[in-house]
Enzyme design. Structure first.
Site, PDB file in Angstrom:
ATOM      1  N   LYS A 188       0.996   1.858   0.556  1.00 16.97           N
ATOM      2  CA  LYS A 188       2.215   2.660   0.253  1.00 16.97           C
ATOM      3  C   LYS A 188       2.095   4.345   0.294  1.00 16.97           C
ATOM      4  O   LYS A 188       1.435   4.143  -1.484  1.00 16.97           O
ATOM      5  CB  LYS A 188       3.218   1.813  -0.616  1.00 16.97           C
ATOM      6  CG  LYS A 188       3.998   0.227   0.184  1.00 16.97           C
ATOM      7  CD  LYS A 188       4.751  -0.323  -0.700  1.00 16.97           C
ATOM      8  CE  LYS A 188       5.245  -1.530  -0.608  1.00 16.97           C
ATOM      9  NZ  LYS A 188       6.691  -2.158  -0.966  1.00 16.97           N
ATOM     10  N   HIS A 255       2.454 -13.005  -0.354  1.00 15.66           N
ATOM     11  CA  HIS A 255       2.719 -11.993  -1.304  1.00 15.66           C
ATOM     12  C   HIS A 255       2.964 -12.788  -2.457  1.00 15.66           C
ATOM     13  O   HIS A 255       2.773 -12.249  -3.695  1.00 15.66           O
ATOM     14  CB  HIS A 255       4.454 -11.694  -1.114  1.00 15.66           C
ATOM     15  CG  HIS A 255       4.942 -10.272  -1.715  1.00 15.66           C
ATOM     16  ND1 HIS A 255       4.099  -8.990  -1.685  1.00 15.66           N
ATOM     17  CD2 HIS A 255       5.115  -9.506  -2.946  1.00 15.66           C
ATOM     18  CE1 HIS A 255       3.827  -8.419  -2.291  1.00 15.66           C
ATOM     19  NE2 HIS A 255       4.889  -8.770  -2.825  1.00 15.66           N
ATOM     20  N   ARG A 258      -0.649 -12.012  -4.153  1.00 18.92           N
ATOM     21  CA  ARG A 258      -1.058 -10.524  -4.472  1.00 18.92           C
ATOM     22  C   ARG A 258      -0.465 -11.407  -6.194  1.00 18.92           C
ATOM     23  O   ARG A 258      -0.740 -10.644  -7.291  1.00 18.92           O
ATOM     24  CB  ARG A 258      -0.238  -9.560  -3.933  1.00 18.92           C
ATOM     25  CG  ARG A 258       0.012  -9.144  -4.429  1.00 18.92           C
ATOM     26  CD  ARG A 258       0.195  -7.409  -3.568  1.00 18.92           C
ATOM     27  NE  ARG A 258       1.327  -6.649  -3.471  1.00 18.92           N
ATOM     28  CZ  ARG A 258       0.131  -5.230  -3.978  1.00 18.92           C
ATOM     29  NH1 ARG A 258      -0.772  -5.298  -4.091  1.00 18.92           N
ATOM     30  NH2 ARG A 258       0.946  -4.454  -5.344  1.00 18.92           N
ATOM     31  N   HIS A 281       0.048   0.464  -7.322  1.00 16.96           N
ATOM     32  CA  HIS A 281       1.576   0.738  -7.517  1.00 16.96           C
ATOM     33  C   HIS A 281       1.550   2.405  -8.080  1.00 16.96           C
ATOM     34  O   HIS A 281       0.623   2.636  -8.779  1.00 16.96           O
ATOM     35  CB  HIS A 281       1.899  -0.710  -8.701  1.00 16.96           C
ATOM     36  CG  HIS A 281       1.924  -1.504  -8.502  1.00 16.96           C
ATOM     37  ND1 HIS A 281       2.371  -2.367  -9.372  1.00 16.96           N
ATOM     38  CD2 HIS A 281       2.309  -2.321  -7.085  1.00 16.96           C
ATOM     39  CE1 HIS A 281       2.493  -4.025  -9.002  1.00 16.96           C
ATOM     40  NE2 HIS A 281       2.352  -3.656  -7.379  1.00 16.96           N
TER      41      HIS A 281
END
Length: 311
Positions: A188, A255, A258, A281
């Site tokens: 991201k 997910h 993960r 993150h």
């Protein structure tokens, strides 16, 4: 104008002019109805337009407190406050009344849900078991699809990737046996990270590539039935189908693999900074959610094991 007439006018405006979904209109309508019922008790009379225009912050705080006493969650009360803000702004613009000073009213903080991890056995099952159970006779599936899904789910759990990150890989990115090359993932916000790859992941991907037709370097690593890049919704459906066959909990999703990667690393002694880097993150506070999951697991073990835990 009565409060109920004002509510209905607002709902009509939401549906017709704002094109809000029927579910949104219904939920917001309930939220404002709850406010009107509270004000009827609080003020001793059914509220009209003048009463709504004269509302104070103390009245709205009283409503939120009453809903909390009735058992409404933080998320419910936050949504109700958002609906009430919209309703009062609508009345201010439509009726020319002075706006109610709700900007300074802070809603209840929503507690983010804890990640739901699978047990280590269930997480491993998605890699080893899905290749063995191709599907039932009622829903036959080619062996190449089973190999693809086994490779994908093994990668998600073994390296902690997001489903979008895994499906964005090309053949040239494939980590294969005998190679020590780690995966370079673009996460991201365009943030790159290096992810190590376990031997079992390399073997599963090699087994998939052995059945994948025409694996050119610039082609997608994971293909759908039409030869295009596998869609996340198709992968999620494969997981739903498989988990029902294998008797794995319903919260098992791509997910969740993960989440399981991070939770099991933490339980095994990995530090938060390392897990943060592996997951990509941006903030350590996001990774810290997994400490709560691990604490809950410890407490559950304590409750089951300690002889005085039930007292």
């Amino acid at each position: 104008m009565t409060g109920e007439a004002a509510r209905q006018a607002w709902l009509d405006w939401l549906a017709q002019e704002r094109r809000a979904s029927p579910h949104t209109v219904e939920a917001y309508g309930r939220d404002v109805r709850d406010l009107l019922e509270f004000l009827t008790r609080h003020l001793g009379a059914t509220p009209d337009l003048a009463a709504l225009s004269a509302l104070r912050l103390a009245d709205l705080r009283g409503f939120l407190a009453a809903r909390a006493a009735e058992g409404a969650s933080n998320a419910t009360r936050a949504r109700q406050l958002a609906a009430i803000r919209g309703f009062l702004r609508f009345l201010s613009r439509r009726e020319g009344k002075a706006p109610v000073a709700v900007a300074g009213l802070r809603g209840p903080r929503r507690k983010p849900p804890l990640p739901r991890a699978l047990s280590p056995a269930d997480a491993r099952e998605f890699g080893t078991g899905i290749a063995a159970i191709r599907m039932t006779e009622a829903t036959p599936r080619p062996q190449w699809q089973a190999a693809r899904d086994a490779a994908l789910f093994t990668l998600l759990y073994g390296s902690g990737l997001r489903i979008s990150e895994a499906l964005g890989l090309d053949v040239r990115d494939a980590p294969l046996p005998g190679s020590e090359t780690a995966l370079r993932i673009m996460g991201k916000g365009g943030k790159a990270r290096i992810v190590p790859v376990l031997p079992v992941v390399r073997e599963a991907i090699a087994a998939w590539l052995a059945q994948r037709p025409g694996a050119e370097p610039d082609e997608p690593l994971f293909l759908g039935v039409r030869g295009e890049r596998l869609d996340a919704a198709v992968a999620q459906k494969s997981m739903r189908d498989y988990r029902r066959l294998a008797g794995i909990p319903e919260h098992a999703t791509p997910h969740a693999l993960r989440h399981s990667f991070a939770t099991h690393l933490l339980a095994g002694g990995a530090d938060l900074r390392s897990i943060q880097e592996l997951l990509g993150h941006a903030s350590l506070s996001t990774t810290q959610r997994y400490t709560a999951v691990d604490t809950e697991g410890l407490l559950a073990t304590w409750r089951m094991a300690h002889p005085r835990a039930d007292r």
